[in-house]
Design an enzyme around this catalytic site. Sequence first.
Site, short mmCIF file in Angstrom:
data_model
loop_
_atom_site.label_atom_id
_atom_site.label_comp_id
_atom_site.label_asym_id
_atom_site.label_seq_id
_atom_site.Cartn_x
_atom_site.Cartn_y
_atom_site.Cartn_z
N LEU A 1 0.86 -1.17 0.00
CA LEU A 1 0.00 0.00 0.00
C LEU A 1 0.89 1.23 0.00
O LEU A 1 1.95 1.24 0.64
CB LEU A 1 -0.89 0.02 1.25
CG LEU A 1 -2.08 -0.94 1.30
CD1 LEU A 1 -2.68 -0.94 2.71
CD2 LEU A 1 -3.13 -0.55 0.28
N ASP A 2 0.48 2.28 -0.70
CA ASP A 2 1.23 3.53 -0.67
C ASP A 2 1.33 4.03 0.77
O ASP A 2 0.44 3.77 1.59
CB ASP A 2 0.53 4.59 -1.51
CG ASP A 2 0.53 4.26 -2.99
OD1 ASP A 2 1.39 3.48 -3.43
OD2 ASP A 2 -0.34 4.80 -3.71
N PRO A 3 2.39 4.78 1.10
CA PRO A 3 2.47 5.36 2.45
C PRO A 3 1.23 6.16 2.83
O PRO A 3 0.78 6.12 3.98
CB PRO A 3 3.71 6.25 2.36
CG PRO A 3 4.58 5.58 1.35
CD PRO A 3 3.63 5.03 0.32
#
Length: 307
Positions: A48-50
């Site tokens: 998942l993206d930050p």
Amino acid sequence: MTAPRKKTWRALHGIVLLDKARGISSNHALQQVRRLFQAEKAGHTGSLDPLATGLLPVCFGKATRVSGLLLDADKSYSVCARLGQRTDTADADGEVIEERPVPTLDLAQVEAVVGRFVGEVDQVPPMYSALKHKGQRLYALARKGIEVERPARRVRFDWITVDRLEGCELCLSLRCSKGAYVRTLIEDIGEALGCGAHVTMLRRTGLGPFMDHPRMYTFEELKMLAEEGQDALDRVILPTDSALTGYPAISLDADSTFHIRHGHPVFVAHAPPEGWFRIYGADGLFLGLGEVLDDGRVAPRRLLAAF
């Protein structure tokens, strides 16, 4: 002086459904959980993206051998977008590169535009992604100011619903296939609305067999359980086969269990005619995944239980 106590790592097997916090990488979140559980081996099932929060299944031990299957699973998300602005990363972590006025929009107009993206569509992956170009990650090239041509990929959106439209904010819920980029979807919807857009909030709400409101645990909740003792913490670990409920199951008798556990194909009554499936031994123990051969025998393909 007393020497520091050496950390004891445990041979754990199973899956923890982590509710990843915003602002940290998936690998950072994975390592936090691994250290808390003192697990010898751990992996996750797709980054998942930050900026993103939500479901990040963490696999321990033998469960890491099925994590790749979850990478191919469908996913569901909730996402909010800022209309009228584009950023270089297509989300709020990037720099604004374009601003345009947001036209007067009503719900029916937006739903009509969003509806164009339901079904199979061609997407051009964003430069800020982990895909590789000639051995280099696209995001590494993007950080150097380099943009390369990316071929479009066919992805699928099963449904997209408009949850909120207020001023410059648009919030959606959706379900998509593997390989779909929600940031790209938001950019494409923004262009179709004539004003551009970028992601301000992204939350993964489901993945594969964990699609219908799964019980996730934040890292803070896991730490509180750890304070109650290791047994309390371990109770949140799901069995490995919980990730494989989409595969049919067969049960073996004692003789077939012996041969399968030694890697030998066997004939099994009422086995599926084709494809992969879950295999359970005579004692009910989950053994792994198998496949039907052309001659009708069941062959082990991914054994997880030792003999």
